[in-house]
Write an enzyme that holds these catalytic residues in place. Structure first.
Site, PDB file in Angstrom:
ATOM      1  CE  LYS A   4      44.795 -60.009  15.739  1.00  0.00           C
ATOM      2  NZ  LYS A   4      45.513 -58.443  15.165  1.00  0.00           N
TER       3      LYS A   4
HETATM    4  N1  GLU Z   1      48.220 -58.329  12.827  1.00  0.00           N
HETATM    5  C1  GLU Z   1      48.467 -56.860  12.281  1.00  0.00           C
HETATM    6  C2  GLU Z   1      47.686 -56.185  13.017  1.00  0.00           C
HETATM    7  O1  GLU Z   1      47.166 -56.304  14.062  1.00  0.00           O
HETATM    8  C3  GLU Z   1      48.296 -56.982  10.780  1.00  0.00           C
HETATM    9  C4  GLU Z   1      47.071 -57.438   9.737  1.00  0.00           C
HETATM   10  C5  GLU Z   1      47.235 -57.690   8.808  1.00  0.00           C
HETATM   11  O2  GLU Z   1      47.827 -57.206   8.292  1.00  0.00           O
HETATM   12  O3  GLU Z   1      46.399 -58.076   8.833  1.00  0.00           O
HETATM   13  O4  GLU Z   1      47.563 -55.068  12.545  1.00  0.00           O
END
Ligand code: GLU
Length: 421
Positions: free
Chosen positions: A111
């Protein structure tokens, strides 16, 4: 689980760790693997200088945490918010590891985040911030290393800038470095709606499980951003009654059902849901504990806590957001026999469609929206069934079942691969 202070309860890393410890203990996970998986594998902090429009130089703090690359490239979104902390990004990175493992796609977890209020920046400043953040991370990201995506307050445009910046450094176009891009530059059909669609799919499965009919199902959604608005639209289209929508600046309530198409049009024009005449204004905090069948927290962390969990009336909670429920609230909800569809399953539609986007970029062959949606439905239904079956056979709640399934998969990979020394 042990008693903790409110401050600890509301720390997302503690929330993640509490569930991880509980699930790991249930699995009899060896101490060594427990130590490995409890920590992220890498945390990067960058200080991002930006020349602002008025000539001032500003420096922003950004993070990228890679929790695991055991099952494949690290994967996860990037959020822009003044509230971003390293502990939050850490928690969100490990949730991505568990999420990708629950739906069994070949990614690890990561993240990213920047401490910034994007509403206070011009488009040009946001572009510079995004490009410099990407440049600072250049050796850590890549289609085979770590693949960012949108999250809170980032979108397709942000991903287009990241893809372009990475590509300029590589001296060639590398579409697969990020997902959630605009369709005409390597994005996937269906990706924008995928998280909301996933929420709808798992709610459908929950209704079947609980023998409820969607026509009689009243839904309250907290958050009307990408996840909440798409879930609302898709669910309203197939007959669910959306009776409440809560947003940061105000909420709407209509026991006869809110017309979501009209609301979407209103929000598009006014940039807010406040003032919409097809429902009554309501208090956001009260809406969470208003009588309904399904409650969908689709905004941010720490919405359902030890302070309000006992007042929740919903039969089903479907977590469109990451970490909306604290560990202390879990226990209260379990006592009340609320059927919780945990975040690492309920909002996995987004990253699943991201996986399809990554595959399409690498194939150079793009699927129709129908194929994307069918594959998404297949994966989420299977995963839902697996989690619920696991919870029944191991007598644990759905969240712990999802963690156990996920931890087991990641631990298995590490065991087989061994530890490089
Ligand atoms: N931000 C989204 C999540 O928390 C998508 C992450 C992604 O597609 O890599 O799942």
């Amino acid at each position: 689980m042990k008693t903790v202070s409110l401050e600890q309860e509301l720390n997302p890393w503690e929330a993640q760790a509490a569930r991880f410890d509980f699930a790991a203990q249930k699995l009899n996970l060896s101490e060594g693997l427990w130590k490995i998986l409890r920590h992220p594998s890498r945390e990067i902090i960058v200080y991002i200088p930006v020349a602002m429009d008025d000539g001032r130089l500003e420096v922003f703090t950004g993070f990228r945490v890679q929790h695991s690359i055991a099952r494949g490239p690290a994967k996860g979104g990037v959020r822009y918010s003044p509230d971003v902390t390293l502990d939050e990004i850490r928690a969100l990175a490990s949730w991505m590891t568990w999420k990708c493992a629950v739906v069994n796609i070949p990614f690890g977890g990561a993240k990213g985040g920047i401490i910034v209020d994007p509403k206070k920046l011009s488009l040009a400043e946001l572009e510079k911030l995004t490009r410099r953040y990407t440049a600072e991370l250049i050796e850590f990201i890549g289609p085979e290393k770590d693949v960012p995506a949108p999250d809170m307050n980032t979108n397709e445009q942000t991903m287009a800038w990241m893809m372009d910046t990475y590509s300029m450094h590589m001296r060639q176009t590398v579409t697969a470095v990020v997902t959630g891009k605009p369709i005409n530059i390597g994005g996937s059909r269906g990706r924008r709606e995928a998280t909301g669609r996933g929420v709808m799919i798992v709610c459908e499965e929950a209704l079947k499980k609980l023998a409820l009919r969607r026509e009689n199902t009243r839904v309250i959604i907290q958050g009307f951003g990408n996840v909440g608005s798409n879930a609302a639209k898709l669910m309203a289209d197939i007959g669910y009654k959306i009776i409440g929508i809560a947003e940061v600046d105000g909420s709407l309530y209509n026991p006869r059902g809110i017309n979501i198409d009209d609301l979407l049009e209103y929000k598009d024009r006014n940039k807010t849901i406040v003032g919409f005449t097809g429902a009554e204004p309501h208090n956001s905090r009260e809406l969470l504990v208003t009588d309904c069948d399904i409650l969908i927290p689709a905004a941010t962390e720490n919405v359902i806590t030890s302070q309000n969990a006992s007042d929740i009336k919903a039969k089903v909670i479907c977590e469109g957001a990451n970490g909306p429920t604290t560990a202390a609230a879990d226990e209260i909800l379990a006592e009340k026999k609320v059927f919780v569809i945990p975040d690492i399953l309920a909002n996995a539609g987004g990253v699943t469609a991201s996986y399809f986007e990554w595959v399409q970029d690498r194939q150079g062959y793009f699927w129709t929206e129908r194929v994307v949606n069918e594959q998404l439905e297949f994966i989420l239904r299977e995963s839902f069934e697996e989690v619920v079956r696991y919870s029944e056979t191991h007598s644990v709640n759905n969240r712990i079942a999802a963690y156990m399934l996920a931890i087991n998969r990641v631990a298995h990979t590490i065991r087989v691969r061994g530890i490089y020394a």
